[in-house]
Enzyme design. Structure first.
Site, PDB file in Angstrom:
ATOM      1  N   SER A 150       1.137  -3.120  -2.749  1.00 58.30           N
ATOM      2  CA  SER A 150       1.239  -1.751  -2.643  1.00 58.30           C
ATOM      3  C   SER A 150       0.756  -0.740  -3.616  1.00 58.30           C
ATOM      4  O   SER A 150      -0.455  -0.814  -3.162  1.00 58.30           O
ATOM      5  CB  SER A 150       2.987  -1.762  -3.924  1.00 58.30           C
ATOM      6  OG  SER A 150       3.404  -1.023  -3.956  1.00 58.30           O
ATOM      7  N   ASP A 302       2.391   5.486  -0.844  1.00 55.33           N
ATOM      8  CA  ASP A 302       0.834   4.325  -1.878  1.00 55.33           C
ATOM      9  C   ASP A 302       0.396   3.500   0.038  1.00 55.33           C
ATOM     10  O   ASP A 302       0.401   3.887   0.924  1.00 55.33           O
ATOM     11  CB  ASP A 302       2.066   3.663  -3.176  1.00 55.33           C
ATOM     12  CG  ASP A 302       3.120   2.946  -1.685  1.00 55.33           C
ATOM     13  OD1 ASP A 302       3.671   3.318  -0.359  1.00 55.33           O
ATOM     14  OD2 ASP A 302       3.612   1.864  -2.029  1.00 55.33           O
ATOM     15  N   ASP A 304       1.082   0.962   0.749  1.00 58.63           N
ATOM     16  CA  ASP A 304       1.588   0.277   2.010  1.00 58.63           C
ATOM     17  C   ASP A 304       2.536   1.308   2.629  1.00 58.63           C
ATOM     18  O   ASP A 304       3.035   0.695   3.804  1.00 58.63           O
ATOM     19  CB  ASP A 304       2.215  -0.893   1.762  1.00 58.63           C
ATOM     20  CG  ASP A 304       3.806  -0.961   0.930  1.00 58.63           C
ATOM     21  OD1 ASP A 304       3.115  -0.438  -0.524  1.00 58.63           O
ATOM     22  OD2 ASP A 304       4.410  -1.331   0.694  1.00 58.63           O
ATOM     23  N   ASP A 306       5.557   2.404   1.726  1.00 62.90           N
ATOM     24  CA  ASP A 306       7.090   2.378   0.951  1.00 62.90           C
ATOM     25  C   ASP A 306       7.364   3.398   0.294  1.00 62.90           C
ATOM     26  O   ASP A 306       9.239   3.577  -0.069  1.00 62.90           O
ATOM     27  CB  ASP A 306       7.522   1.249   0.728  1.00 62.90           C
ATOM     28  CG  ASP A 306       6.275   0.448  -0.407  1.00 62.90           C
ATOM     29  OD1 ASP A 306       5.891   1.246  -0.736  1.00 62.90           O
ATOM     30  OD2 ASP A 306       7.109  -1.157  -0.527  1.00 62.90           O
TER      31      ASP A 306
END
Length: 575
Positions: A150, A302, A304, A306
């Site tokens: 993340s 961010d 990734d 999500d």
């Protein structure tokens, strides 16, 4: 925290055995010679699954992300899949983000799965986490893995596990898989890949994922309104560059300016201290560009993809970064407004988490839909969709900048949420309002709630002990008042007991146990304390509220709420 030197020695000696490759052994010897503290940190415990899976610093050792800790987890998961689905061809899909070593770690996970006879679908290059969630269901897989840490610093990586419904692991599967992993030795890991069982994937999932993102994120904005909306977007060197620009384009947004300096995926995140859209500094380049092009909205995701952070024009025309609660409130309102125009059927619900703004409950009541509240982590919201198949999930989010629109993805989704944010900006602007004005209107209609988060970083063995002791102290000696407001209710999610401090009555908290304490005051303030499940932090969430009759009182009431938050921080010694 008492750390057994003999345990560390035993673990180090095991990792110096022929089970482990030469490079690993050489790195351990180097630590023995140069840095005993890092050696201790690397071996004093096993890396654990938290609210977002397994996340940690990359390196050698049982408390690090490496080929052996991930290999052991994958071997345990492989064994579990074979036990749970006998006679079936078990299938897994794997994605990874921009982080250093994510691609090689993803290949390693694929190798272990295939060595155990499991069919693997491996994305050919980096992809957003929500696309992995989508792919699990689209390909009919039994599980999915995404390699990501993340928004953590560059030295971190991680491993999130998804189940058949596209949501992250929840009880009982998580506990059963962990138990399976704990029965294994590192020598049990099967590393020899069966390449015939590994299939690379890309466009066959990309295309329907983006099409569904457009379908689920598009609402009432006309093409004229879209053409009159200027957007600045930054991927912060992450995976969203593979999906967000194309999604916006297909949805009809043509005035999209991408921050070129942050466009190329890079696990070192060279232009930011932290690739965290919660931090104003992370969006500095984007806001600077937005001023040049007079953008209506700034969006950053961010690594990734999500979570998303947004900045919109406030009442003075200045760009203002909204917090996760504020973004969630406006997005949820917009979805509810849309559903109301189509006709509420009575089986709809929205969802959020126990540390997010209480204002979500007020919104649900106003629109006569059900509100469900869960522990921190989107896996719990995804579980609601699975547990209540007769109900329709409209949307929901959490304070940490995550939101999910509908249920085609079963995790927080910055692709569809980015489109939704742009739809709100375009629609409200075309109707003489704005994203920010609607937020203020919601404060008037449903109560002015203001939230604040303090995260205290406590690294290493000493830090873990400090976090543990803080929670013990709060439980054993809870405050009787905070900021001159008497505490009337204490919820302890570890014991599942809520205590009314006035009449001493207690009731059972009917959601899973978690190491969280929440204090409620007589004036409606809410203070939660919770150790992070994925970072070396303890977090304090504060929510204060006042009624507000009209927008002319906004500044005065906001100052009052700011003063109250400052008093809470002072009483809890957070300043």
């Amino acid at each position: 925290m008492q750390v057994s030197e003999s345990l560390i020695h035993t673990r180090v000696q095991e990792w110096l055995s022929p089970v482990f490759d030469k490079q690993t052994q050489e790195e351990i010897v180097k630590l023995q010679q140069q840095d005993s503290e890092i050696l201790k940190e690397s071996f004093y415990k096993d890396l654990e699954f938290g609210t977002g899976g397994m996340r940690g610093i990359m390196g050698v050792g049982t408390n690090r992300i490496n080929k052996y800790t991930l290999g052991k987890s994958t071997q345990g998961l492989s064994n579990y899949l074979q036990k749970q689905f006998p006679g079936e061809q078990a299938k897994a899909v794997i994605a990874y983000d921009c982080r250093n070593n994510s691609d090689t770690l993803a290949q390693l996970v694929a190798d272990v799965f295939s060595a155990n006879g499991i069919q693997v679908y491996l994305f050919s290059s980096l992809r957003p986490t929500p696309e992995l969630s989508y792919a699990v269901k689209e390909l009919g897989c039994h599980c999915g893995i995404v390699l990501t840490a993340s928004h953590n610093p560059p030295e971190y990586n991680g491993y999130k596990v998804y189940w058949q419904d596209g949501g992250q692991l929840v009880p009982p599967q998580d506990g059963e898989i962990i138990a399976e992993i704990n029965t294994l030795n590192y020598a049990d890991i099967k590393f020899d890949a069966n390449t015939e069982l590994i299939k690379k994937i890309d466009k066959e999932i990309d295309t329907p994922f983006i099409e569904n993102s457009v379908k689920n994120g598009s609402f009432a904005a006309t093409q004229e309104a879209k053409d009159n909306t200027t957007i600045v977007f930054t991927s912060l060197h992450g995976t969203s560059i593979t999906a967000v620009p194309e999604t916006l384009k297909k949805a009809g947004y043509n005035n999209v300016h991408i921050v070129k300096e942050q466009e190329v995926p890079d696990g070192n995140f060279p232009t930011v201290k932290s690739p965290n859209p919660e931090e104003p500094e992370a969006l500095a380049m984007a806001t600077a560009l937005a001023e040049k092009v007079n953008a209506d909205i700034v969006i950053g995701t961010d690594p990734d993809c999500d979570r998303l952070g947004i900045a919109v024009r406030n009442s003075n025309g200045e760009l203002q970064l909204l917090n996760g609660n504020q973004t969630m409130i406006v997005m949820t309102w917009f979805l509810l407004k849309h559903y109301k125009s189509k006709g509420i059927k009575g089986n709809e619900f929205i969802a959020s988490t126990i540390v997010s703004t209480p204002m979500m409950k007020n919104l649900a009541a106003a629109y006569e839909v059900e509100y469900k509240e869960v522990l921190t982590g989107f896996k719990w919201i995804a579980k609601l969709i699975k547990d209540f198949p007769d109900k329709h999930f409209i949307g929901g989010g959490e304070e940490s900048f995550g939101f999910m629109v509908g249920d085609f993805v079963r995790d927080k989704d910055a692709v569809t949420s980015t489109l939704l944010a742009c739809e709100i900006v375009a629609y409200t602007k075309s109707h003489g309002s704005s994203f920010y004005k609607e937020l203020l209107n919601l404060y008037v209609d449903h109560g002015f709630y203001k939230e604040n988060l303090v995260s205290l970083v406590k690294k290493g063995i000493k830090g873990a002990e400090e976090i543990k002791q803080t929670m013990i102290d709060l439980r054993n000696n809870p405050p009787t008042e905070i900021a001159e407001e008497k505490i009337v209710l204490i919820e302890d999610y570890q014991t599942s007991i809520a205590t009314n401090t006035l009449d001493k009555t207690q009731h059972l908290i009917e959601i899973p146990k978690s190491n969280v304490l929440i204090f409620y005051t007589e004036a409606g303030s809410k203070i939660a304390a919770r150790p992070s499940g994925t970072e070396p932090k303890i977090k304090f969430y504060m929510s204060v509220q006042e009624s507000i009759d009209d927008l002319s009182a906004f500044d005065t009431v906001e100052q009052k709420l700011n003063t109250k938050i400052a008093a809470i921080k002072k009483d809890l010694q957070l300043t």
